[in-house]
Design a protein around this motif. Structure first.
Motif, mmCIF file in Angstrom:
data_model
loop_
_atom_site.group_PDB
_atom_site.id
_atom_site.type_symbol
_atom_site.label_atom_id
_atom_site.label_comp_id
_atom_site.label_asym_id
_atom_site.label_seq_id
_atom_site.Cartn_x
_atom_site.Cartn_y
_atom_site.Cartn_z
ATOM 1 N N LEU A 230 30.372 9.318 45.253
ATOM 2 C CA LEU A 230 30.707 8.544 46.446
ATOM 3 C C LEU A 230 32.145 8.045 46.379
ATOM 4 O O LEU A 230 32.926 8.184 47.320
ATOM 5 N N ILE A 231 32.497 7.477 45.225
ATOM 6 C CA ILE A 231 33.832 6.893 45.065
ATOM 7 C C ILE A 231 34.905 7.969 45.142
ATOM 8 O O ILE A 231 35.887 7.853 45.872
ATOM 9 N N VAL A 232 34.715 9.025 44.357
ATOM 10 C CA VAL A 232 35.719 10.090 44.329
ATOM 11 C C VAL A 232 35.828 10.739 45.698
ATOM 12 O O VAL A 232 36.924 11.066 46.168
ATOM 13 N N GLY A 233 34.673 10.921 46.344
ATOM 14 C CA GLY A 233 34.683 11.522 47.667
ATOM 15 C C GLY A 233 35.505 10.719 48.657
ATOM 16 O O GLY A 233 36.338 11.267 49.389
ATOM 17 N N SER A 234 35.300 9.400 48.660
ATOM 18 C CA SER A 234 36.034 8.577 49.615
ATOM 19 C C SER A 234 37.524 8.625 49.319
ATOM 20 O O SER A 234 38.348 8.674 50.229
ATOM 21 N N ASP A 235 37.888 8.624 48.034
ATOM 22 C CA ASP A 235 39.304 8.687 47.704
ATOM 23 C C ASP A 235 39.897 10.044 48.059
ATOM 24 O O ASP A 235 41.057 10.156 48.459
ATOM 25 N N ALA A 236 39.083 11.106 47.914
ATOM 26 C CA ALA A 236 39.575 12.438 48.262
ATOM 27 C C ALA A 236 39.902 12.511 49.744
ATOM 28 O O ALA A 236 40.940 13.051 50.141
ATOM 29 N N ILE A 237 39.024 11.951 50.562
ATOM 30 C CA ILE A 237 39.293 11.941 52.002
ATOM 31 C C ILE A 237 40.571 11.168 52.283
ATOM 32 O O ILE A 237 41.438 11.604 53.042
ATOM 33 N N ALA A 238 40.686 10.005 51.623
ATOM 34 C CA ALA A 238 41.883 9.184 51.833
ATOM 35 C C ALA A 238 43.138 9.935 51.425
ATOM 36 O O ALA A 238 44.175 9.844 52.077
ATOM 37 N N SER A 239 43.050 10.693 50.332
ATOM 38 C CA SER A 239 44.260 11.373 49.876
ATOM 39 C C SER A 239 44.626 12.520 50.806
ATOM 40 O O SER A 239 45.795 12.858 50.981
ATOM 41 N N LEU A 240 43.628 13.125 51.446
ATOM 42 C CA LEU A 240 43.925 14.155 52.441
ATOM 43 C C LEU A 240 44.701 13.561 53.604
ATOM 44 O O LEU A 240 45.690 14.120 54.074
ATOM 45 N N VAL A 241 44.221 12.402 54.070
ATOM 46 C CA VAL A 241 44.916 11.725 55.164
ATOM 47 C C VAL A 241 46.333 11.383 54.751
ATOM 48 O O VAL A 241 47.292 11.546 55.515
ATOM 49 N N GLU A 242 46.474 10.930 53.491
ATOM 50 C CA GLU A 242 47.803 10.561 53.005
ATOM 51 C C GLU A 242 48.731 11.764 53.013
ATOM 52 O O GLU A 242 49.902 11.682 53.367
#
Lengths: 250, 256, 255
Positions: A230-242
């Motif tokens: 869950l944690i890594v997934g949310s950060d992965a999405i955030a990093s894509l947006v970044e």
């Protein structure tokens, strides 16, 4: 050189897992659950065998994260812009904000628990608190790093204060802002999970607590793995947006 | 005049991502004691590489490099001091502490180090800046500190890689005059890299012109004239024309 | 507006704002608009501070002691490890993804496991806090060693510096600002780690004081204790910041 690096990494991974496996078999199995026992536990968890209402808890945690994050963005952007745009206000309240940031956030949690009780509200409040600071600070930093020469140029071409802000300041600070939003999300997620583990009736954290309390170490590890995803997934999405934002601003 | 520095048939090749590059090919040069020898040439001709080879920071792939009769196989702070284009002052050290650096590495006592460094500040024109940090100094001052650091270890040879390259024209000219003064007083052997014709003609006793990459010594100009040089004299004007003529072809070739 | 006058205005705004908030809070509490069980008046909080003062300070002392031990270990491992990783490129590239992954992972997920291993008491708190504090220091120092200005290294080599001299006279002084920044981060992380363990496992210390006050619905005492530990934390960080300033005068106006 590259192959050497990859080999070392693989070696470290294999050595770590191997050691864990060996220790897990020789020592107290309740504590040292080896990978070979953890994997089936994960299977049982995902099959909704060990915790049938896993989905509800997961969804609750996700909901808490989303609400907390939305609040953190709203307040963070609001405060950040108010402090950043007005120089005097920024100089006055900036240090107060920085001082509050020096306090480990977990000291506020008991107060939040007293005020909001043990359910979702206190976790949302805590997640909000953790996510709010990096976003506000990112807005401040973003505004501060805008090259003032750009604004001079805008004014020279007749742009009003608001237009200059929209067309110059905003795009120029976008990248810093998105970075802060990403950090804010990561901290909000941590805040919600810490809140749940420290005391809650439902949510992933409460399940982890439950497994730990009953010495169901294998289920505990499985729950941790799911939470990590869950944690890594949310950060992965955030990093894509970044990364998207990076492409726009360069 | 004895040959203090001897370079024979030196080659240096670099392996880059776009293939091997010959920086130096068959470079031969000799520099006598007490000379001020300038290396001049177009960009990329390998002058900095040659200087790095002389200073023992880079090893040649072929050929011989000897300093004071000994082959060079690494930095030799007892014989050779180097000044770089980036002064490379340690930002956490004051002017005095920066000048002392070489002496510190050699284990000279604190009292002795301080004395040598303090004595140098006068000629360096930095007496009022002894306790200042590099960020408080101008570009020219920083380079003077770097030169002071090189002078402090009192080596017979000083290598300088475009030390005034980052300075504006006026500062350059003044620094050149100041450097000349120091050199004439200390009688060291200087190898000086530049791409300024003015500097080459105003400062040196000998100018070695390098070809475009791969670098070789194209020609050597002897300048026995006394100092300070009258740059407008007929002799100097003619020399300048000759120097420019030699360099121009190489510069054009380097641009292609 | 010149600097001096603006600074005076800034101070004024800060003090007036804080005073206004406190007055409004007091007024709202007295008027009965909020349940005193949840939001006690500032005067009640001040009174409570007097009552629990000694117990709270004892708890704070316990927490700070554990924090100090964890911090010392975290700094040694973080700086030592950072210098090692920063210097040896192959090692750094190989280990980096693991470090980043562990840094980003919320350590609280392994806290129950640590408690199972080490039981209750000061030991798990110190261990957990050390793990918490090590990572920011390690990551920062690794980056600083890796990014030491190449020119300075070349200069040192040209002047005949041997390997140990390179480290002692160039790398170490160059990374001091980053080490200090890492240490400022590290202390907050370590303190946080200790508090979390105290809250989670009921270990003696400020964390336990806070959570038991919360469980007992003693709002005024809780606010007082929270204010106490917040003040302590702010003082510690500000002191470190001023030490940082004094050691960094060669960098000039770094703020």
């Amino acid at each position: 050189m590259q192959t050497q690096v990859v080999l070392i990494r693989v070696a470290i991974l294999v050595a770590a897992l191997g050691a864990w496996e060996i220790v897990g078999h020789t020592a107290n199995p309740a504590l040292y659950v080896p990978p070979s026992a953890a994997v089936p536990a994960l299977g049982r968890l995902l099959a909704l065998d060990s915790y049938p209402d896993l989905a509800q808890h997961l969804l609750l945690t996700l909901r808490e994260i989303l609400v907390a994050y939305a609040l953190a963005i709203a307040a963070g952007l609001g405060c950040g812009f108010v402090l950043g745009v007005n120089r005097l206000v920024g100089r006055a309240y900036g240090p107060i904000l920085a001082a509050l940031y020096a306090v480990p956030a977990v000291v506020w949690y008991p107060s939040l628990m007293l005020f909001f009780g043990l359910d979702a509200a206190s976790k949302i409040a805590f997640g909000f608190l953790l996510g709010f600071f990096p976003i506000t600070l990112a807005v401040l930093a973003g505004i501060r790093q805008v090259n003032p020469q750009l604004l001079v140029v805008a004014r020279a071409f007749g742009a009003s204060g608001v237009t200059a802000f929209r067309k110059v300041t905003l795009p120029a600070m976008l990248f810093t802002l998105v970075g802060g939003l990403r950090t804010g999300l990561a901290l909000t997620v941590i805040g919600v999970i810490v809140g749940e583990i420290l005391g809650s009736k439902s949510g992933m954290g409460s399940l982890i607590n439950h497994a730990y309390g009953l010495f169901r170490t294998d289920d505990y590890i499985a729950l941790v793995v799911v939470t990590l995803v869950l944690i890594v997934g949310s950060d992965a999405i955030a990093s894509l947006v970044e990364r998207r934002a990076q492409r726009w601003t360069e | 005049m004895s040959e203090l520095i001897l370079v024979e048939g030196v080659c240096k090749r670099y392996v880059t991502s776009s293939g091997p590059v010959d920086a130096l090919r068959d470079v031969s040069l000799s520099v006598g004691a007490g000379e001020f020898c300038t290396l001049i040439g177009p960009s990329g001709c390998g002058k900095s590489t040659l200087l790095a080879v002389l200073g023992g920071l880079v090893s040649a792939d072929a050929g011989r490099v000897a300093v004071d009769g000994r082959p060079v196989d690494g930095p030799d702070p007892r014989r050779v001091a180097t000044v770089f284009q980036d002064p490379g002052l340690f930002p956490w050290r004051t002017t005095l502490e920066n000048v002392e650096f070489g002496l510190e590495l050699q284990g000279v006592s604190a009292v002795e180090r301080r004395r040598v460094a303090a004595d140098l500040l006068g000629p360096l024109g930095l007496r009022d800046f002894a306790a200042k940090y590099p960020r408080e100094l101008s570009g020219g001052m920083r380079q003077r500190v770097a030169i002071g650091r090189a002078l402090a270890i009192d080596t017979p040879i000083v290598l300088m890689d475009e030390p005034f390259g980052a300075l504006d024209e006026q500062t350059r000219v003044l620094m050149g005059e100041w450097l000349l003064d120091i050199w004439r007083r200390t009688r060291k052997t200087v190898v000086f890299v530049t791409h300024s014709l003015h500097e080459a003609l105003a400062l040196s006793t000998r100018v070695a012109i390098m070809t475009a990459r791969p670098g070789r010594i194209k020609s050597v100009l002897e300048l026995p004239m006394p100092y300070p040089r009258a740059m407008e004299s007929a002799e100097m004007v003619a020399l300048r024309a000759k120097l420019w003529g030699d360099i121009r072809d190489e510069s054009l070739r380097a641009m292609q | 507006m010149n600097q001096a006058r603006e600074s005076v205005r800034v101070r004024l705004i800060q003090m007036l704002s804080i005073a206004a908030v406190l007055l409004a809070w007091e007024g709202v509490a007295r008027a009965g608009w909020v349940d005193p069980l949840f939001v006690p008046a500032p005067t009640a909080v001040a009174g409570a501070l007097g009552r629990i003062g000694r117990a709270a300070l004892a708890g704070l002392g316990e927490t700070l002691l554990k924090t100090a031990i964890a911090y010392a270990v975290a700094v040694v491992i973080g700086v030592g490890g950072g210098i090692l990783l920063g210097s040896v490129r192959a090692l750094r590239q190989a280990v980096n993804p693991f470090v980043i992954a562990l840094y980003g992972m919320p350590k609280i997920l392994v806290l129950p496991w640590i408690i199972l291993f080490l039981g209750f008491g000061a030991m798990p708190a110190v261990v957990y806090a050390t793990i918490h504090g090590v990572f920011p220091i390690l990551v920062l120092v690794t980056g600083a060693v890796r990014d030491v200005d190449r020119n300075l290294v070349t200069v040192a080599r040209a002047f005949g510096a041997r390997r140990w001299q390179l480290y002692w006279k160039v790398v170490l002084p160059a990374i001091v600002p980053t080490v200090l920044a890492g240490m400022r981060l590290g202390i907050v992380f370590c303190l946080l780690g200790v508090l979390v363990v105290e809250m989670f496992a009921g270990v003696r210390g400020m964390g336990y004081v806070l959570s038991s006050l919360a469980n007992g619905f003693q709002a005024a005492e809780l606010f007082a204790a929270t204010a106490l530990v917040s003040a302590a934390s702010i003082i510690i960080v500000l002191s470190l910041a001023s030490v940082n300033e004094r050691l960094s005068q060669w960098r000039g106006e770094s703020r």
